[in-house]
Motif scaffolding. Structure first.
Motif, PDB file in Angstrom:
ATOM      1  N   SER A 155     -18.988  -4.689  44.293  1.00 22.23           N
ATOM      2  CA  SER A 155     -18.791  -5.263  43.152  1.00 22.23           C
ATOM      3  C   SER A 155     -18.482  -6.701  42.924  1.00 22.23           C
ATOM      4  CB  SER A 155     -17.533  -4.609  42.253  1.00 22.23           C
ATOM      5  OG  SER A 155     -16.344  -5.006  43.062  1.00 22.23           O
ATOM      6  N   TYR A 156     -18.535  -7.443  44.254  1.00 20.79           N
ATOM      7  CA  TYR A 156     -18.481  -8.650  44.578  1.00 20.79           C
ATOM      8  C   TYR A 156     -19.501  -9.546  43.620  1.00 20.79           C
ATOM      9  CZ  TYR A 156     -17.665 -13.127  47.158  1.00 20.79           C
ATOM     10  OH  TYR A 156     -17.510 -14.434  47.322  1.00 20.79           O
ATOM     11  N   LEU A 157     -19.014 -10.413  42.491  1.00 20.65           N
ATOM     12  CA  LEU A 157     -19.858 -11.112  41.681  1.00 20.65           C
ATOM     13  C   LEU A 157     -20.142 -12.566  42.543  1.00 20.65           C
ATOM     14  CD1 LEU A 157     -19.701 -11.423  37.886  1.00 20.65           C
ATOM     15  CD2 LEU A 157     -20.018 -13.360  39.185  1.00 20.65           C
ATOM     16  N   THR A 158     -21.475 -12.681  42.524  1.00 22.02           N
ATOM     17  CA  THR A 158     -22.079 -13.834  43.068  1.00 22.02           C
ATOM     18  C   THR A 158     -23.365 -14.096  42.462  1.00 22.02           C
ATOM     19  OG1 THR A 158     -22.687 -14.969  45.129  1.00 22.02           O
ATOM     20  CG2 THR A 158     -23.433 -12.882  44.916  1.00 22.02           C
ATOM     21  N   PHE A 159     -24.168 -15.376  42.685  1.00 22.33           N
ATOM     22  CA  PHE A 159     -25.209 -15.766  42.063  1.00 22.33           C
ATOM     23  C   PHE A 159     -26.215 -14.981  42.848  1.00 22.33           C
ATOM     24  CE2 PHE A 159     -22.442 -19.108  40.483  1.00 22.33           C
ATOM     25  CZ  PHE A 159     -22.797 -18.971  39.025  1.00 22.33           C
ATOM     26  N   TRP A 160     -27.430 -14.593  42.062  1.00 23.41           N
ATOM     27  CA  TRP A 160     -28.698 -13.920  42.597  1.00 23.41           C
ATOM     28  C   TRP A 160     -29.675 -14.922  43.301  1.00 23.41           C
ATOM     29  CZ3 TRP A 160     -31.590  -9.724  39.295  1.00 23.41           C
ATOM     30  CH2 TRP A 160     -31.977  -8.793  40.235  1.00 23.41           C
ATOM     31  N   ARG A 161     -29.589 -16.261  42.864  1.00 23.42           N
ATOM     32  CA  ARG A 161     -30.333 -17.325  43.436  1.00 23.42           C
ATOM     33  C   ARG A 161     -31.853 -16.745  43.665  1.00 23.42           C
ATOM     34  NH1 ARG A 161     -27.106 -21.312  45.545  1.00 23.42           N
ATOM     35  NH2 ARG A 161     -28.930 -22.639  45.253  1.00 23.42           N
ATOM     36  N   SER A 162     -32.625 -17.029  44.464  1.00 23.15           N
ATOM     37  CA  SER A 162     -34.065 -16.992  44.662  1.00 23.15           C
ATOM     38  C   SER A 162     -34.535 -15.161  44.794  1.00 23.15           C
ATOM     39  CB  SER A 162     -34.564 -17.611  45.661  1.00 23.15           C
ATOM     40  OG  SER A 162     -34.884 -19.000  45.520  1.00 23.15           O
ATOM     41  N   ALA A 163     -33.413 -14.449  45.204  1.00 26.56           N
ATOM     42  CA  ALA A 163     -33.908 -13.001  45.222  1.00 26.56           C
ATOM     43  C   ALA A 163     -33.674 -12.574  43.745  1.00 26.56           C
ATOM     44  CB  ALA A 163     -32.477 -12.225  45.904  1.00 26.56           C
ATOM     45  N   ALA A 164     -33.684 -13.292  42.766  1.00 24.97           N
ATOM     46  CA  ALA A 164     -33.761 -12.847  41.425  1.00 24.97           C
ATOM     47  C   ALA A 164     -35.302 -13.085  41.086  1.00 24.97           C
ATOM     48  CB  ALA A 164     -32.880 -13.633  40.243  1.00 24.97           C
ATOM     49  N   LYS A 165     -36.269 -13.845  41.928  1.00 25.74           N
ATOM     50  CA  LYS A 165     -37.441 -13.901  41.546  1.00 25.74           C
ATOM     51  C   LYS A 165     -38.636 -13.074  41.118  1.00 25.74           C
ATOM     52  CE  LYS A 165     -37.571 -18.567  43.983  1.00 25.74           C
ATOM     53  NZ  LYS A 165     -38.068 -19.160  44.997  1.00 25.74           N
ATOM     54  N   PRO A 166     -38.534 -11.888  41.730  1.00 30.54           N
ATOM     55  CA  PRO A 166     -39.334 -10.631  41.279  1.00 30.54           C
ATOM     56  C   PRO A 166     -39.124 -10.364  39.859  1.00 30.54           C
ATOM     57  CG  PRO A 166     -38.479 -10.175  43.558  1.00 30.54           C
ATOM     58  CD  PRO A 166     -37.835 -11.349  42.894  1.00 30.54           C
ATOM     59  N   PHE A 167     -37.814 -10.321  39.300  1.00 34.06           N
ATOM     60  CA  PHE A 167     -37.528 -10.073  37.935  1.00 34.06           C
ATOM     61  C   PHE A 167     -37.827 -11.261  37.243  1.00 34.06           C
ATOM     62  CE2 PHE A 167     -35.414  -7.378  40.972  1.00 34.06           C
ATOM     63  CZ  PHE A 167     -35.801  -6.134  40.744  1.00 34.06           C
ATOM     64  N   GLN A 168     -37.484 -12.446  37.487  1.00 32.45           N
ATOM     65  CA  GLN A 168     -38.012 -13.519  36.588  1.00 32.45           C
ATOM     66  C   GLN A 168     -39.544 -13.568  36.379  1.00 32.45           C
ATOM     67  OE1 GLN A 168     -35.962 -16.273  39.320  1.00 32.45           O
ATOM     68  NE2 GLN A 168     -34.898 -17.141  37.639  1.00 32.45           N
ATOM     69  N   ALA A 169     -40.410 -13.028  37.804  1.00 32.23           N
ATOM     70  CA  ALA A 169     -41.673 -13.100  37.296  1.00 32.23           C
ATOM     71  C   ALA A 169     -42.290 -11.871  36.536  1.00 32.23           C
ATOM     72  CB  ALA A 169     -42.341 -12.991  38.811  1.00 32.23           C
ATOM     73  N   LEU A 170     -41.471 -10.720  36.305  1.00 34.02           N
ATOM     74  CA  LEU A 170     -41.951  -9.600  35.680  1.00 34.02           C
ATOM     75  C   LEU A 170     -42.539  -9.845  34.333  1.00 34.02           C
ATOM     76  CD1 LEU A 170     -42.306  -6.807  35.966  1.00 34.02           C
ATOM     77  CD2 LEU A 170     -39.665  -6.394  34.930  1.00 34.02           C
ATOM     78  N   PRO A 171     -42.102 -10.659  33.553  1.00 36.65           N
ATOM     79  CA  PRO A 171     -42.761 -11.007  32.188  1.00 36.65           C
ATOM     80  C   PRO A 171     -44.212 -11.483  32.144  1.00 36.65           C
ATOM     81  CG  PRO A 171     -40.344 -11.912  31.979  1.00 36.65           C
ATOM     82  CD  PRO A 171     -40.675 -11.501  33.663  1.00 36.65           C
ATOM     83  N   LEU A 172     -44.517 -12.011  33.323  1.00 34.24           N
ATOM     84  CA  LEU A 172     -45.893 -12.446  33.721  1.00 34.24           C
ATOM     85  C   LEU A 172     -46.770 -11.246  33.527  1.00 34.24           C
ATOM     86  CD1 LEU A 172     -45.683 -14.977  36.500  1.00 34.24           C
ATOM     87  CD2 LEU A 172     -45.723 -15.566  34.049  1.00 34.24           C
ATOM     88  N   VAL A 173     -46.482 -10.175  34.052  1.00 29.99           N
ATOM     89  CA  VAL A 173     -47.140  -8.826  34.018  1.00 29.99           C
ATOM     90  C   VAL A 173     -46.905  -8.194  32.702  1.00 29.99           C
ATOM     91  CG1 VAL A 173     -47.687  -6.611  35.082  1.00 29.99           C
ATOM     92  CG2 VAL A 173     -46.917  -8.726  36.327  1.00 29.99           C
ATOM     93  N   GLU A 174     -45.725  -8.142  32.184  1.00 26.46           N
ATOM     94  CA  GLU A 174     -45.455  -7.158  31.032  1.00 26.46           C
ATOM     95  C   GLU A 174     -46.130  -7.911  29.767  1.00 26.46           C
ATOM     96  OE1 GLU A 174     -40.996  -5.244  32.139  1.00 26.46           O
ATOM     97  OE2 GLU A 174     -41.179  -7.126  31.054  1.00 26.46           O
TER      98      GLU A 174
END
Length: 335
Positions: A39-58
């Motif tokens: 449950s450790y809270l930390t920043f996702w940093r660049s590992a978030a990119k696939p979900f930041q890119a998802l709207p390009l498809v949707e």
């Protein structure tokens, strides 16, 4: 049994210990294994990119601008500024009617050691298109162009681009927008703070291809492992060692996430002290620990990437004086 950690050994002694917080789960959020505090809270940093890119498809952005799977993969990448990375960035910008001057990211030395040496030797001064995040930024500009939103300020909290991305991220992490801590990433874009376990849940859904759109992101990453990182880097090497069987994505400050599509498993880890040399060995140790629970084709070959999992510490004369290696183990909930 002690939790997973990464140790730096010099001579006969443990010189440093890097604690690992990790979660392994399925797409429904059921926990399979943990280490440290999932449950450790930390920043996702660049590992978030696939979900930041998802709207390009949707939202139909890629199709509207005639951009293919290589552009989608680069939008998910933390690339090494190799020629192919720069070429895809340039093609994305040209397709949407933008230029390098529209990128909000700043330049930095290439992440790939070979490219960094070449740049230094030739006296090249990297510009924003050389940023490891230039694909992500080009994708965000494309999203703004598609919707008719202002391109200026696309990287900032409160801009429609970032609001749209938050919608995608909340859906796949299972969190509400108010659950996130927001910060600013090194490339100037909003970054998201959340529990490690929520990252793992999102990656399990990515691997499972929970929707056709998410499957398209997954497949682009699997098709173009060299674009996701670059030559000699752990994400690319792992995906090449297990073709079609694993997605791996690094993030700054000791973040690493992965998905194993055939098993519907997501993995997320944080090196508590942010040491980047520790995240790769930790990820490889987790994948090996999962081997007995994975389909045979999704297991990391026994002799693959051994030098990345346990790598040498050398003096300035190149003499081996120690090693960095994983220690401890995962806690399996059904053990």
């Amino acid at each position: 049994m002690s939790d997973l950690r990464v140790e730096a050994i010099r001579g006969p002694a443990v010189e440093s210990v890097h604690r690992i917080h990790a979660s392994v789960c399925d797409a429904e959020g059921r926990t399979i294994a943990t280490s440290g505090d999932p449950s450790y809270l930390t920043f996702w940093r660049s590992a978030a990119k696939p979900f930041q890119a998802l709207p390009l498809v949707e939202d139909g952005v890629l199709d509207r601008f005639g951009l293919g799977s290589d552009a989608l993969a680069l939008a998910c990448a933390s690339h090494s500024s190799e020629r192919v990375h720069l070429e895809v960035t340039d093609r994305m910008l040209a397709a949407i009617g933008c230029t390098e001057e529209d990128l909000a990211c700043g330049p930095h030395p290439p992440l790939g050691p070979k490219v960094a040496r070449d740049v230094a030797a030739k006296g090249i001064h990297p510009t924003p298109r050389w940023s490891n995040c230039s694909g992500k930024h080009s994708g965000m500009l494309a999203l703004a162009r598609h919707h008719g939103w202002p391109t200026k300020g696309y990287e900032l909290a409160g801009h429609p681009v970032q609001d749209r991305i938050m919608t995608a991220i909340t859906r796949w992490t299972g969190l509400d927008a108010t659950d996130f801590v927001l910060g600013v990433d090194g490339c100037t874009v909003v970054c998201h703070g959340l529990p490690v376990s929520a990252m793992a849940r999102a990656y399990a859904s990515l691997g499972a291809g929970a929707t056709p759109e998410l499957a398209r992101v997954r497949d682009a990453m699997l098709e173009h492992p060299l674009l996701i990182a670059g030559e000699g880097r752990i994400c690319t090497e792992l995906m090449q060692a297990m073709p079609g069987q694993v997605i791996a994505k690094v993030g700054a400050e000791g973040i690493h996430c992965a998905a194993i599509p055939a098993a519907g498993i997501g993995i997320a880890l944080k090196v508590e002290d942010g040491d980047m040399r520790a995240s790769g060995p930790a990820l490889l140790a987790i994948i090996r620990a999962l081997a007995s629970r994975l389909p045979a084709a999704a297991r990391l070959p026994k002799d693959a990437l051994v030098s990345a999992e346990v790598h040498s510490i050398r003096s300035t004369r190149g003499i081996r004086v120690g090693e960095v290696r994983p220690a401890g183990s995962l806690r399996f909930l059904d053990a």
